[in-house]
Motif scaffolding. Structure first.
Motif, PDB file in Angstrom:
ATOM      1  N   UNK A 108     -44.365  -1.949  22.135  1.00  0.00           N
ATOM      2  CA  UNK A 108     -43.075  -0.982  22.519  1.00  0.00           C
ATOM      3  C   UNK A 108     -43.305  -0.241  23.481  1.00  0.00           C
ATOM      4  N   UNK A 109     -42.368  -0.177  24.548  1.00  0.00           N
ATOM      5  CA  UNK A 109     -42.306   0.263  25.767  1.00  0.00           C
ATOM      6  C   UNK A 109     -42.992   1.899  25.425  1.00  0.00           C
ATOM      7  N   UNK A 110     -43.689   2.455  25.969  1.00  0.00           N
ATOM      8  CA  UNK A 110     -44.102   3.807  26.056  1.00  0.00           C
ATOM      9  C   UNK A 110     -45.254   4.114  24.845  1.00  0.00           C
ATOM     10  N   UNK A 111     -44.926   3.507  23.586  1.00  0.00           N
ATOM     11  CA  UNK A 111     -45.779   3.817  22.411  1.00  0.00           C
ATOM     12  C   UNK A 111     -46.593   2.724  21.960  1.00  0.00           C
ATOM     13  N   UNK A 112     -46.271   1.481  22.455  1.00  0.00           N
ATOM     14  CA  UNK A 112     -47.586   0.586  22.511  1.00  0.00           C
ATOM     15  C   UNK A 112     -47.588   0.005  20.796  1.00  0.00           C
ATOM     16  N   UNK A 113     -46.737   0.018  20.165  1.00  0.00           N
ATOM     17  CA  UNK A 113     -46.637  -0.446  18.718  1.00  0.00           C
ATOM     18  C   UNK A 113     -46.419  -1.816  18.823  1.00  0.00           C
ATOM     19  N   UNK A 114     -47.190  -2.864  18.234  1.00  0.00           N
ATOM     20  CA  UNK A 114     -46.925  -4.098  18.283  1.00  0.00           C
ATOM     21  C   UNK A 114     -45.429  -4.633  17.755  1.00  0.00           C
ATOM     22  N   UNK A 115     -44.853  -5.744  18.643  1.00  0.00           N
ATOM     23  CA  UNK A 115     -43.487  -5.879  18.046  1.00  0.00           C
ATOM     24  C   UNK A 115     -43.504  -6.809  16.930  1.00  0.00           C
ATOM     25  N   UNK A 116     -43.856  -6.324  15.806  1.00  0.00           N
ATOM     26  CA  UNK A 116     -43.988  -7.500  14.721  1.00  0.00           C
ATOM     27  C   UNK A 116     -42.505  -7.426  14.032  1.00  0.00           C
ATOM     28  N   UNK A 117     -41.542  -6.746  14.457  1.00  0.00           N
ATOM     29  CA  UNK A 117     -40.241  -6.951  13.853  1.00  0.00           C
ATOM     30  C   UNK A 117     -39.491  -7.710  14.759  1.00  0.00           C
ATOM     31  N   UNK A 118     -39.753  -8.208  15.997  1.00  0.00           N
ATOM     32  CA  UNK A 118     -39.009  -9.058  16.840  1.00  0.00           C
ATOM     33  C   UNK A 118     -39.933 -10.099  17.596  1.00  0.00           C
ATOM     34  N   UNK A 119     -40.159 -11.334  16.929  1.00  0.00           N
ATOM     35  CA  UNK A 119     -40.812 -12.350  17.438  1.00  0.00           C
ATOM     36  C   UNK A 119     -40.102 -13.681  17.717  1.00  0.00           C
ATOM     37  N   UNK A 120     -39.598 -14.013  18.940  1.00  0.00           N
ATOM     38  CA  UNK A 120     -39.200 -15.120  19.117  1.00  0.00           C
ATOM     39  C   UNK A 120     -40.151 -16.491  18.725  1.00  0.00           C
ATOM     40  N   UNK A 121     -39.445 -17.284  17.871  1.00  0.00           N
ATOM     41  CA  UNK A 121     -40.120 -18.427  17.238  1.00  0.00           C
ATOM     42  C   UNK A 121     -39.365 -19.786  17.574  1.00  0.00           C
ATOM     43  N   UNK A 122     -40.009 -20.791  17.613  1.00  0.00           N
ATOM     44  CA  UNK A 122     -39.253 -22.094  17.133  1.00  0.00           C
ATOM     45  C   UNK A 122     -39.910 -22.763  15.881  1.00  0.00           C
ATOM     46  N   UNK A 123     -39.128 -23.451  15.264  1.00  0.00           N
ATOM     47  CA  UNK A 123     -39.445 -24.105  14.034  1.00  0.00           C
ATOM     48  C   UNK A 123     -39.543 -25.797  14.098  1.00  0.00           C
ATOM     49  N   UNK A 124     -40.503 -26.308  13.619  1.00  0.00           N
ATOM     50  CA  UNK A 124     -40.663 -27.726  13.468  1.00  0.00           C
ATOM     51  C   UNK A 124     -40.972 -28.300  12.010  1.00  0.00           C
ATOM     52  N   UNK A 125     -40.529 -29.406  11.679  1.00  0.00           N
ATOM     53  CA  UNK A 125     -40.929 -29.730  10.179  1.00  0.00           C
ATOM     54  C   UNK A 125     -42.552 -29.896  10.198  1.00  0.00           C
ATOM     55  N   UNK A 126     -42.836 -29.538   9.064  1.00  0.00           N
ATOM     56  CA  UNK A 126     -44.512 -29.528   8.721  1.00  0.00           C
ATOM     57  C   UNK A 126     -44.806 -30.971   8.385  1.00  0.00           C
ATOM     58  N   UNK A 127     -45.804 -31.475   9.148  1.00  0.00           N
ATOM     59  CA  UNK A 127     -46.371 -32.805   8.955  1.00  0.00           C
ATOM     60  C   UNK A 127     -47.572 -32.840   7.963  1.00  0.00           C
TER      61      UNK A 127
END
Length: 767
Positions: free
Chosen positions: A745-764
């Motif tokens: 987070x800006x200013x507070x430095x809390x990890x952004x655990x509620x907004x993580x850009x991800x991509x999905x792939x089928x699990x092999x």
């Protein structure tokens, strides 16, 4: 392994399901009689404060002052199982690290201190004196006190936290990463700037007076179940309850009160939310700014027609600053940006604004769904702006209400667990204890991990908690801990962090909240501060799980004696002989705790002064401040999607119904209909179809960051769920490794655990 089942849950929150779950937990822990007796002492004047969440107690004379998840925490602490040194020494640390968090929790209470032996890769018993001498030797051998890092969990009592910060500052550092850094740090930062106090301004009684409650980024049905009682009461008397949450959460929809014979026997329930808006993950700032724009536009129309104003002009003129610039910014924000970034339709935003304008008294609540984003401080200040607009701070039935998690996370900060202490506090602490406290700011959680990575050989000491599992970027954090010269964990049960050892490692077992704390002057009580600044006593009723356990205050005192020989003028052992003496010292340092011992011994305790609730604004302007913030369009999710053809999803982490923070009580998530599995990904069914997959398929997750590191979490079960398209959700700590250490987070430095850009792939599957 329990059977994996995914099904729709259409029952209300609470009810018979909650009672059944409590009974199952008590039986599973092997304490049917003891467990029932212990529960009846939870949150009572002569009993103990629940070790679960920080929600306040409505009625200390009620027989039942616990909820389902509080009962799980109490049963788990009171368990008949024992994780003795002999039991733990049967396995190597490498083997233990392969077991699930649920399995580690299930081994029971730690009984004696243990030291890690690297040659055998096993923990073995060590005596208390030898353990304290070892820690003291390693601390005193450091080149600088700043090479030591002292973490704090939010379950630590006021007395333990006060002694802890005193010891660490007498040792010579302000390195105090603590669980606040990972949850509500943005709330404190944002509100101190806006209204001069980093805490909520409401009391529990205000919930009985509010005309409307707005709930942002919070799931009380799982995280603060006792809050549902207040929401039920507000709904029954006709108050509007407006919920903003990407997921449909059962506790925000319908609640069956286990203490209501009518609802239980008649299978009735109370509808909670009058309006439920499923915005995009991170869309709260845009939604609230849109509501404010509606209010300002309606007010301008009213003013033009000679009708009653819709903003509190007198309050704004007398009590606030920066309103004109703020208003100009809001009116200039394009509607298309607001709608797109909120994920709501314009009609929905107008509906929410209409509810706000029609309510005389409004409370705004929020949880970690707000605080763990890059723009969390701006979002909280926008919520505060909304309240200020109609004078909804500093009067009955209205105000901001950040809902914190751990039972004393707010109290720990009040006691001085802060890496950036105020000079006035340090002056007074030094005067009372006759030493010169360090002035240099210390490490927060992210800073501590960075420092351990950059400079091997540090000493890491954790007063409770599960640092390795709770923090972001799991592999990086574990590497940082392993580079330490010594890692020490004060704990009641085995957890993941104990298996991430420095060159040397210790586990120090302590008393739990439910246990009798016997010191030289007799049984002791500790104090805690809840989310609404009520301070009250907690007294354990059960015999200690082991006669060798020490209380957290005693652990701090003995460590201080061993470490500060010849340097400290504090009578450490005298203080812990009688905790009243600790509270007298707290009162000498903090004027808000004057007559601490007398006031806290009144049933229910006392309320700490809140200047913002008095409309006394301790800010740079001397007034409450409106803050202008643009709707962000350059967040990590925007950048990750830019120029990428394949779908990029925004992931939010969350708890299951069978966990509290990183503690896993079971493998089920009843309200979301998932049983027997934690590695699940909740996703819109249309997104599953677009990916060419089916519900029940297994996928791998990979987060997107421009730092060159590859972060993956493999083999997650796709579960179709009512969540906006492009948004997905999964449990932590399983997905914490996807959060870059650099994303906070800006200013507070809390990890952004509620907004993580991800991509999905089928699990092999492995061949």
């Amino acid at each position: 392994m329990s059977k994996k089942i995914v099904q729709v849950y259409d029952r209300p929150a609470g009810g018979w399901g909650a009672l059944k779950s409590v009974a199952q937990q008590i039986i599973a822990q092997g304490i049917p009689a003891k467990g029932a007796r212990t529960l009846l002492s939870a949150n009572q004047p002569d009993g103990f404060d629940c070790p679960g969440c920080a929600w306040p107690d409505q009625d200390h004379t009620s027989t039942f002052e616990f909820c389902e998840n509080g009962a799980k925490a109490i049963a788990a602490e009171s368990t008949a199982r024992r994780a003795t040194p002999e039991l733990i020494a049967q396995h190597t640390v490498a083997w233990l690290a392969q077991q699930s968090d649920h399995w580690l929790e299930g081994q029971g209470r730690l009984t004696r201190p243990m030291r890690y032996h690297r040659a055998s890769d096993r923990y073995r018993e060590i005596g208390w004196d030898e353990a304290f001498d070892l820690i003291a030797a390693r601390l005193n051998a450091l080149a600088s006190p700043n090479d030591a890092i002292f973490y704090t969990s939010g379950r630590t009592s006021n007395e333990a936290a006060f002694l802890y910060q005193l010891f660490v500052r007498e040792f010579g550092t302000n390195n105090f990463p603590d669980c606040s850094n990972m949850c509500h740090e943005p709330s404190g930062y944002a509100m101190r700037e806006a209204v001069g106090v980093g805490k909520g301004t409401v009391l529990l009684s205000d919930f009985q007076l509010a005309d409307a409650l707005f709930i942002f980024g919070q799931n009380p049905g799982t995280n603060h179940p006792r809050m549902l009682g207040e929401l039920r009461g507000a709904a029954k008397r006709g108050a509007a309850i407006v919920s903003f949450n990407p997921l449909r959460e059962r506790g925000l929809e319908k609640f069956q009160n286990p203490q209501s014979a009518g609802e239980m026997l008649g299978d009735g329930a109370t509808a909670i939310s009058s309006d439920y808006f499923q915005l995009k993950i991170g869309g709260d700032l845009a939604a609230v700014k849109g509501m404010i724009k509606c209010v300002l536009e309606a007010d301008a129309a009213a003013q033009a027609s000679g009708a009653a104003r819709l903003i509190d002009v007198a309050f704004i003129a007398e009590h606030t600053a920066n309103f004109a610039a703020f208003m100009a910014d809001v009116l200039a924000e394009p509607w298309d940006v607001i709608v797109r970034e909120s994920g709501l339709e314009l009609a929905q935003i107008r509906r929410a604004a209409d509810v706000y304008m029609g309510a005389g008294k409004v409370i705004a609540c929020w949880g970690m769904g707000i605080t763990q984003h890059r723009h969390s401080v701006a979002t909280i200040q926008m919520i505060t702006n909304l309240l200020l607009l109609r004078g909804n701070i500093g009067r009955p039935g209205a105000g901001p209400c950040p809902v914190r998690g751990h039972s004393n996370v707010q109290g720990d900060r009040t006691m001085g667990i802060f890496e950036k202490p105020k000079p006035a506090f340090l002056d007074r602490l030094g005067e009372v204890f006759d030493f010169t406290p360090p002035r240099e700011h210390g490490y927060d959680t992210v800073g501590a991990i960075e420092a351990m990575l950059a400079e091997p050989g540090k000493v890491f000491f954790a007063m409770g908690g599960n640092f390795a599992a709770a923090t972001p970027d799991t592999q990086v954090t574990e590497r940082a801990l392993r580079q330490c010269g010594l890692t020490v964990h004060v704990a009641t049960k085995l957890n993941r962090s104990h298996l991430v050892c420095g060159a040397e490692a210790l586990i120090l077992p302590c008393l739990g909240r439910t246990e009798i704390d016997q010191q030289a002057s007799g049984p002791q009580a500790v104090s805690v501060e809840d989310s609404m600044s009520m301070v009250h006593l907690s007294s354990g009723i059960n015999a200690p799980s082991s006669p060798t356990l020490l209380s957290e205050p005693m652990i701090v005192a003995r460590l201080a004696v061993a470490t500060l020989k010849g340097r400290s003028k504090t009578d450490w052992m005298g203080l812990v002989a009688d905790y009243d003496r600790i509270r007298d010292k707290i009162a000498a340092v903090f004027e808000d705790f004057a007559d601490f011992n007398a006031r806290v011994k009144v049933p229910g305790g006392f309320h700490l002064r809140n200047t913002a609730a008095e409309r006394l604004w301790l800010t740079a302007t001397g007034k409450a401040n409106f803050y202008a913030h643009p709707v962000p369009t350059d967040l990590p999710i925007h950048l990750a999607r830019s120029g990428r053809a394949s779908p990029v999803f925004n992931l939010t982490t969350m708890r299951s119904h069978d966990q509290y923070n990183t503690t896993i009580y079971g493998m089920n998530d009843r309200y979301r209909g998932v049983f027997g599995e934690r590695r699940v990904l909740f996703i819109n069914p249309d997104d599953i179809a677009e990916l060419g997959l089916q519900a029940g398929a297994w996928v791998d997750l990979e987060s997107l960051c421009d730092d060159g590191a590859r972060r993956q979490a493999k083999r997650f079960l796709l579960v179709g769920y009512n969540i906006p398209r492009g948004c997905v959700a999964a449990y932590f700590p399983e997905t914490n490794g996807l959060v870059p250490l650099s994303s906070f987070a800006d200013f507070a430095r809390t990890p952004t655990s509620k907004s993580i850009p991800i991509v999905l792939t089928a699990h092999a599957a492995a061949a």
